[in-house]
Write an enzyme that holds these catalytic residues in place. Sequence first.
Site, short mmCIF file in Angstrom:
data_model
loop_
_atom_site.label_atom_id
_atom_site.label_comp_id
_atom_site.label_asym_id
_atom_site.label_seq_id
_atom_site.Cartn_x
_atom_site.Cartn_y
_atom_site.Cartn_z
N PHE A 148 8.77 2.61 -4.79
CA PHE A 148 9.80 2.17 -5.74
C PHE A 148 9.21 1.69 -7.06
CE2 PHE A 148 8.62 -2.06 -4.18
CZ PHE A 148 8.74 -2.83 -5.34
N LYS A 172 10.05 13.45 -2.43
CA LYS A 172 10.93 12.50 -1.72
C LYS A 172 10.66 11.13 -2.33
CE LYS A 172 11.41 9.56 0.90
NZ LYS A 172 11.97 8.23 0.45
N GLU A 175 14.06 5.32 -1.98
CA GLU A 175 15.52 5.23 -1.93
C GLU A 175 16.04 4.03 -2.73
OE1 GLU A 175 13.18 4.94 0.36
OE2 GLU A 175 14.02 4.35 2.32
N SER A 225 2.97 1.56 0.63
CA SER A 225 2.27 0.44 1.27
C SER A 225 1.25 0.95 2.29
CB SER A 225 3.29 -0.47 1.94
OG SER A 225 4.02 0.27 2.90
N CYS A 280 0.67 -1.83 -8.20
CA CYS A 280 -0.43 -1.75 -7.24
C CYS A 280 -1.75 -2.13 -7.92
CB CYS A 280 -0.54 -0.36 -6.66
SG CYS A 280 -0.90 0.84 -7.92
P1 NAD Z 1 6.80 1.78 1.04
O1 NAD Z 1 5.57 2.08 1.81
O2 NAD Z 1 7.82 0.89 1.66
O3 NAD Z 1 7.58 3.16 0.69
C1 NAD Z 1 6.93 4.25 0.10
C2 NAD Z 1 7.63 5.53 0.54
O4 NAD Z 1 7.53 5.67 1.95
C3 NAD Z 1 9.13 5.57 0.19
O5 NAD Z 1 9.45 6.85 -0.28
C4 NAD Z 1 9.79 5.26 1.51
O6 NAD Z 1 11.05 5.90 1.64
C5 NAD Z 1 8.82 5.82 2.54
N1 NAD Z 1 8.83 5.08 3.80
C6 NAD Z 1 9.05 3.74 3.97
N2 NAD Z 1 8.97 3.41 5.26
C7 NAD Z 1 8.70 4.55 5.93
C8 NAD Z 1 8.49 4.85 7.33
N3 NAD Z 1 8.54 3.90 8.26
N4 NAD Z 1 8.21 6.11 7.66
C9 NAD Z 1 8.14 7.09 6.72
N5 NAD Z 1 8.34 6.86 5.41
C10 NAD Z 1 8.60 5.61 5.01
O7 NAD Z 1 6.34 1.23 -0.38
P2 NAD Z 1 7.23 0.58 -1.53
O8 NAD Z 1 7.69 -0.77 -1.09
O9 NAD Z 1 8.24 1.56 -2.01
O10 NAD Z 1 6.15 0.45 -2.69
C11 NAD Z 1 5.28 -0.65 -2.84
C12 NAD Z 1 3.94 -0.41 -2.19
O11 NAD Z 1 3.33 0.75 -2.75
C13 NAD Z 1 2.96 -1.54 -2.43
O12 NAD Z 1 2.24 -1.75 -1.24
C14 NAD Z 1 2.03 -1.00 -3.51
O13 NAD Z 1 0.75 -1.56 -3.54
C15 NAD Z 1 1.99 0.44 -3.15
N6 NAD Z 1 1.60 1.26 -4.28
C16 NAD Z 1 0.34 1.78 -4.28
C17 NAD Z 1 -0.09 2.53 -5.34
C18 NAD Z 1 -1.46 3.11 -5.37
O14 NAD Z 1 -1.70 3.96 -6.20
N7 NAD Z 1 -2.38 2.73 -4.50
C19 NAD Z 1 0.77 2.78 -6.43
C20 NAD Z 1 2.05 2.24 -6.40
C21 NAD Z 1 2.46 1.48 -5.30
#
Ligand code: NAD
Length: 502
Positions: A148, A172, A175, A225, A280
Amino acid sequence: MQTVGHFINGKYVEDQARTAPVTNPATGEVTKHVALASVKTVNEAIDAASKAFPAWRDTPPHKRARIMFKYKTLLERDAEEIAALITAEHGKVLDDAMGEFIRGLEVVEYACGAPSLLKGEHAKNVGPAIDSWSELQPLGVVAGITPFNFPAMVPMWMFPMAAVCGNTCIMKPSEKDPSVVLKLVELLSEAGLPEGVVNLVNGDKEAVDSLLTHPEVQALSFVGSTPIAEYIYATGTAHGKRVQALGGAKNHAIVMPDADIDNAVNALMGAAYGSCGERCMAISVAVCVGQETADEVVRKISDQIKTLKIGPGADVTNDMGPLVTQVHYEKVRSYVDLGVEEGASLVADGRGLVIEGYENGNFLGACLFDHVTSDMRIYKEEIFGPVLCVVRVETQDQAMTLIDAHEFGNGTCIFTRDGEAARYFTDRIKVGMVGVNVPLPVPVSIHSFGGWKRSLFGDLYAYGPDSIRFYTRRKTITQRWPKGGIREKIQFAFPSSGDKSD
Ligand code: NAD
């Protein structure tokens, strides 16, 4: 109320079957819904991408790049609208939204160099009348799953590079803020990208799992994450796919006693509280070397916090907007409660902030903890909010040991005037992206982005040169055209350039 649907085979696809609410973080209001794709819908997108692949693979890189040039001009035309869409659903301040958009645009500019980036390597006369060359071929159907916090930039790390390399693609997005990716993908059609080359499905775990296990999907790029990144990497690779999965972070900045403290404090303010700490690469730990350094940093940051202007992101005079959702607000706030219970000193307390006219927004003021220790959960875990922890140490080596021992290794920075200390740091620190007096060392688009340790699962980084490697497969061709009339002898020895004594 509008439901944000999918974009498959060049057409917008409505889908009301299963949806989730999308909120405006500044007001807490539900403004839209987002479709959550079924397995059937994801399969339709994969099918469209699969059918589009043969013609797109054979499209000359120059033509693919020309579409990207056109796309760049359309993105520039609609930049304000794109930034406004980011702010409306993510909550970040408009100029911050514009900054993320421009970083994404720079990847599109890099993608315009496809003809040169995709050039292979040629060697003549590797044997008698034998020439040999390597070429970079596309993989086929690839997928991108994004978080997000950068709803435009992170998707733009993926689909422009995947497409110019000759792949077809399914995105994808998160959401929580899906509208901007729909806009980005619709513009690709206007730029002339053939139907089915880049598709979009909105959705949750059901959509992600379909992409992860479908035999037609060759590679997956994920950003999010760490627990989900690890799951994506394990499941995707178990299904034979190439996977890069970028995860969470806890980025430390070392403040050395010789640093320009005022500049360091200004840099820390932006890096810790910009985008409400939802980056991040946000600095979430300041490691101060020496008690005097720590006292000065803590005093100056707490003074600066008092001047922070917090409010809706649509007002560019604000420094910081709201957190993305109420659920995320509760999570970040509970970490502040936890820090107090764990015994850290809460020097600035952002809990209880109410913005007049936006009482239902997810606003949390800037929080600053001093005397944080490495055994505390507020130090160990990613909070992803406007919470900065100060850890006090006596030497640079102690600071570096702390960083190296941490589970994450995304970004880090040192503030110093001492070149030798800086070089010692950049040479040895176990982190993927390192700054010297640069608090957010996010690589520009001609380099690649990625962390170490549990901040990245996979070998290749995002965008830049690594993305060419990620989205292509090397093939090496060895070719002989002997002179007419020459009969070749049967040869049982392994082919080589000749006898070693030649
Ligand atoms: P998230 O892991 O909750 O979601 C990321 C994606 O995974 C979304 O599209 C979501 O729909 C999907 N997802 C969530 N739960 C899932 C599951 N159980 N099974 C399959 N798919 C699933 O992350 P977020 O809260 O949207 O974003 C924040 C996180 O992203 C933070 O931890 C941040 O550090 C990390 N981030 C990392 C970078 C990097 O380059 N390392 C860059 C941006 C964000």
